[in-house]
Design a protein around this motif. Sequence first.
Motif, mmCIF file in Angstrom:
data_model
loop_
_atom_site.group_PDB
_atom_site.id
_atom_site.type_symbol
_atom_site.label_atom_id
_atom_site.label_comp_id
_atom_site.label_asym_id
_atom_site.label_seq_id
_atom_site.Cartn_x
_atom_site.Cartn_y
_atom_site.Cartn_z
ATOM 1 N N TYR A 127 0.802 -1.216 0.000
ATOM 2 C CA TYR A 127 0.000 0.000 0.000
ATOM 3 C C TYR A 127 0.838 1.270 0.000
ATOM 4 O O TYR A 127 0.305 2.357 -0.240
ATOM 5 C CB TYR A 127 -0.953 0.008 1.195
ATOM 6 C CG TYR A 127 -2.191 -0.804 0.940
ATOM 7 C CD1 TYR A 127 -3.184 -0.342 0.086
ATOM 8 C CD2 TYR A 127 -2.346 -2.061 1.519
ATOM 9 C CE1 TYR A 127 -4.317 -1.093 -0.169
ATOM 10 C CE2 TYR A 127 -3.476 -2.820 1.265
ATOM 11 C CZ TYR A 127 -4.458 -2.337 0.422
ATOM 12 O OH TYR A 127 -5.575 -3.090 0.152
ATOM 13 N N THR A 161 0.544 2.877 -3.383
ATOM 14 C CA THR A 161 -0.802 3.208 -3.841
ATOM 15 C C THR A 161 -1.262 4.515 -3.195
ATOM 16 O O THR A 161 -0.607 5.044 -2.295
ATOM 17 C CB THR A 161 -1.800 2.089 -3.463
ATOM 18 O OG1 THR A 161 -1.953 2.054 -2.036
ATOM 19 C CG2 THR A 161 -1.311 0.735 -3.943
ATOM 20 N N TYR A 205 -3.929 4.682 -1.438
ATOM 21 C CA TYR A 205 -4.962 4.119 -0.563
ATOM 22 C C TYR A 205 -5.338 5.091 0.542
ATOM 23 O O TYR A 205 -4.521 5.519 1.343
ATOM 24 C CB TYR A 205 -4.455 2.808 0.040
ATOM 25 C CG TYR A 205 -5.446 2.148 0.973
ATOM 26 C CD1 TYR A 205 -6.690 1.758 0.511
ATOM 27 C CD2 TYR A 205 -5.128 1.910 2.300
ATOM 28 C CE1 TYR A 205 -7.598 1.138 1.351
ATOM 29 C CE2 TYR A 205 -6.032 1.294 3.150
ATOM 30 C CZ TYR A 205 -7.270 0.911 2.673
ATOM 31 O OH TYR A 205 -8.177 0.303 3.502
ATOM 32 N N SER A 242 2.019 4.456 4.979
ATOM 33 C CA SER A 242 2.744 3.204 4.780
ATOM 34 C C SER A 242 4.141 3.467 4.241
ATOM 35 O O SER A 242 5.114 2.821 4.648
ATOM 36 C CB SER A 242 1.973 2.301 3.814
ATOM 37 O OG SER A 242 0.714 1.947 4.357
ATOM 38 N N GLY A 260 -1.683 5.276 2.255
ATOM 39 C CA GLY A 260 -0.623 5.129 1.258
ATOM 40 C C GLY A 260 0.617 5.891 1.683
ATOM 41 O O GLY A 260 1.722 5.337 1.733
#
Length: 297
Positions: free
Chosen positions: A43, A46, A48, A274, A271
């Motif tokens: 992630y 991404t 996210y 992370s 995202g």
Amino acid sequence: MMGRKKVKGAELQTRRFSAAMITPTVIVLAVMTAYPLIFTLVYSFTDYNLLGALNSAPEVVGAKNYLDLLTDPYFQQSVWNTVKFTVLTVILEMLIGFGLALFVNSLHKGQKVMRTLLLLPYLLPTVTVALIWRMMLSPNYGIVNQVLEALHLPVYNWFSDIHTAFGMLVLIDVWQCAPFVFLLLYAALQAVPQDQYEAARMDGAGRLKILFYVTVPNIKSSLALCALLRTIDSFRLFDKVNLLTGGGPANSTATITQYLYNYGIKTFDFGLGSAGAIVMTVIVLILSSFYIKRAIK
């Protein structure tokens, strides 16, 4: 021949039994560590966001999150603050803890009492420690400022002044965690063979030579382990910062974990959060590699 077969059969059964007992633990640890790590790594590439994920699936953005982090002045300041805090606290805690361990180990009476008293700060919850120090250093009713006023010395708003806030966090962490180093090193000193000390004294070695040529070589693995544990723990500092300064003033006490909390958890931008967690892990591994090499040697 029959006896050998029985012995081999018993050894095989023992190995199978050991494997059967260990396997569940290994599976649980793998699930609890490997899955979150893989989840975080995936992630981090991404966009996210927990709120956006309710409407659409996250899209792959490549290294955008990492580039945003590396070009963010707030994150750069957080990394520098975290590294500086870790280096200062680990050095001070190792020196103070080692000194306390040597002192208590040299006592002929009262070792149990001293151990108990010295361990009290480490046994307190971090929230309790933060609240105690916040009251002591309060600009309005804190005992520290009252003493300074009585001595006609300048007083400070300790956690709101850019010149004192970071130093106070270092002081509080050293006060709480130096006893942990003391405990581990004191246990290591108890295992040093006394005949080595006696032989060194018979050879005419002084206290400093005994310290550097007998004591330190015998506990070097414990020293490396303490430094490693304190480095990892100091690097993920969050609770004291969040309770006492919130990362201020002017980001002077902001840490990586505080950054991840503000821009990952609060905003649900998992995202970016992370990616920050992965960067933090890499930095910890780099800082810890020195201690690991020393411990292996």
